[in-house]
Scaffold this motif. Structure first.
Motif, PDB file in Angstrom:
ATOM      1  N   ALA A 102      16.516 122.038  25.393  1.00  0.00           N
ATOM      2  CA  ALA A 102      16.680 121.849  26.980  1.00  0.00           C
ATOM      3  C   ALA A 102      17.852 122.677  27.359  1.00  0.00           C
ATOM      4  O   ALA A 102      18.017 123.001  28.485  1.00  0.00           O
ATOM      5  CB  ALA A 102      16.907 120.334  27.117  1.00  0.00           C
ATOM      6  N   HIS A 110      14.960 122.321  32.675  1.00  0.00           N
ATOM      7  CA  HIS A 110      14.223 121.994  31.246  1.00  0.00           C
ATOM      8  C   HIS A 110      14.817 120.499  30.867  1.00  0.00           C
ATOM      9  O   HIS A 110      14.171 119.568  30.353  1.00  0.00           O
ATOM     10  CB  HIS A 110      14.743 122.740  30.213  1.00  0.00           C
ATOM     11  N   ARG A 162      13.196 119.755  21.009  1.00  0.00           N
ATOM     12  CA  ARG A 162      13.328 119.978  22.457  1.00  0.00           C
ATOM     13  C   ARG A 162      14.588 119.523  23.082  1.00  0.00           C
ATOM     14  O   ARG A 162      15.036 120.133  23.955  1.00  0.00           O
ATOM     15  CB  ARG A 162      11.921 119.265  23.179  1.00  0.00           C
ATOM     16  N   PRO A 218       9.446 122.124  21.769  1.00  0.00           N
ATOM     17  CA  PRO A 218       9.108 122.519  23.284  1.00  0.00           C
ATOM     18  C   PRO A 218       7.784 122.859  23.296  1.00  0.00           C
ATOM     19  O   PRO A 218       7.204 123.497  22.370  1.00  0.00           O
ATOM     20  CB  PRO A 218      10.066 123.763  23.419  1.00  0.00           C
ATOM     21  N   ALA A 255      17.582 126.743  26.124  1.00  0.00           N
ATOM     22  CA  ALA A 255      16.678 127.556  27.137  1.00  0.00           C
ATOM     23  C   ALA A 255      17.187 128.246  28.251  1.00  0.00           C
ATOM     24  O   ALA A 255      16.867 129.350  28.580  1.00  0.00           O
ATOM     25  CB  ALA A 255      15.633 126.633  27.578  1.00  0.00           C
TER      26      ALA A 255
END
Length: 307
Positions: A114, A252, A110, A277, A117
């Protein structure tokens, strides 16, 4: 002199990229005007703001990768000279291998997602999507995935130059109007393969991570072919609705920080940072694996036949 020449080449290439994306935008605008596929100029605007912001932030001396590269170079096990065809070929394959794992990690960790994305946020895939890469690309330090090349003895600036060429190749892959390309689909990353990569359909999620080639996708089981019966739906699984570039760039990151801050334990906070995610501590999140598992379960449910 060499740096000056590279700077001029980079400027000319960027000019060509911008011109091509604008020409495509105008053509698509008139082609789909008044239809449900009407061209969304907001998408192009956000991509341009992303590009300008990234160029400005590049002047900041902040990068997670730079100290790692410097350490790897100081402790390199060899010094590679790129003066033969074989060396250049091996460098290309090595870079492609590193790029595959960087890209895969950008979808499955993730922290890296971030930033990545942002690249997947356009609800319409166009050439301008290619240069929407996220303001915090440099700060996020995704270049650390190419450290093995530096440690082996390839100069950091050479590594970054090869990665830049890889990204430049991918520019044309964001054209949705280019059809499948026959046998090239088996080896190279093509617009068709990249359409799948950008699709948010469950069956297409987290696929086709290669840069120039798809050989590592085929080798590691992440290659998915575009299907005629499953049109690609672009954007994120939760579509971006804001036209505010700051929101697109930062939402994000803000979400990640909030989840970590509100985590009930340190292990949960680390999970939010390093797990895929959509992960939740209770196992009821929306990771790719969970979404695909649910979609498959629904698909396998017996159809109810009326009497």
């Amino acid at each position: 002199m060499e740096l000056e020449l590279l700077g001029k080449i980079s400027m000319y290439v960027m000019g060509i990229v911008l011109a091509a994306s604008m020409i495509e935008a105008v053509v698509l605008h008139f082609k789909y005007k008044g239809t449900e596929k009407a061209f969304d100029w907001h998408e192009t605007w956000i991509s341009l703001v992303d590009l300008v912001g990234r160029k400005l932030l590049a002047f900041l001396p902040i990068s997670l990768a730079t100290p790692v590269f410097n350490f790897a170079w100081e402790h390199r096990i060899h010094t590679v000279t790129t003066n033969t065809a074989l060396t250049i070929f091996l460098l290309f394959i090595g870079q492609e291998f590193c790029y595959y794992w960087y890209h895969r990690a950008s979808h499955t960790i993730r922290f890296f997602w971030a930033n990545h994305a942002v690249h997947h946020s356009p609800n319409q895939l166009t050439l301008s999507s290619a240069y929407r890469l996220g303001w915090l690309t440099k700060i996020a330090g995704s270049a650390i995935f190419f450290t093995p090349l530096v440690w082996f003895g390839v100069k950091p600036d050479v590594v970054l130059a090869v990665v830049s060429i890889n990204l430049l190749y991918q520019f044309w892959l964001h054209a949705t109007w280019i059809p499948k390309l026959g046998w090239l689909e088996y080896v190279f990353n093509t617009p068709s393969a990249h359409r799948v990569h950008h699709a948010s359909n469950e069956i297409y999620l987290d696929a086709n991570f290669g840069g120039v080639l798809v050989i590592f996708d085929r080798l590691f089981g992440t290659y998915v072919e575009e299907r005629a019966d499953e049109p690609c739906r672009y954007g994120l699984t939760t579509p971006v609705t804001s036209h505010n570039p700051v929101v697109v760039e930062m939402e994000h990151w803000v979400s990640l920080v909030k989840d970590m801050f509100n985590a009930k334990s340190v292990s949960d906070a680390v999970g939010f940072l390093l797990r895929p995610p959509g992960w939740l501590p209770n196992g009821e999140g929306q990771t790719t694996e969970e979404l695909q598992k649910r979609a498959k379960a629904i698909e396998q449910q017996p159809a109810h036949v009326g009497h």
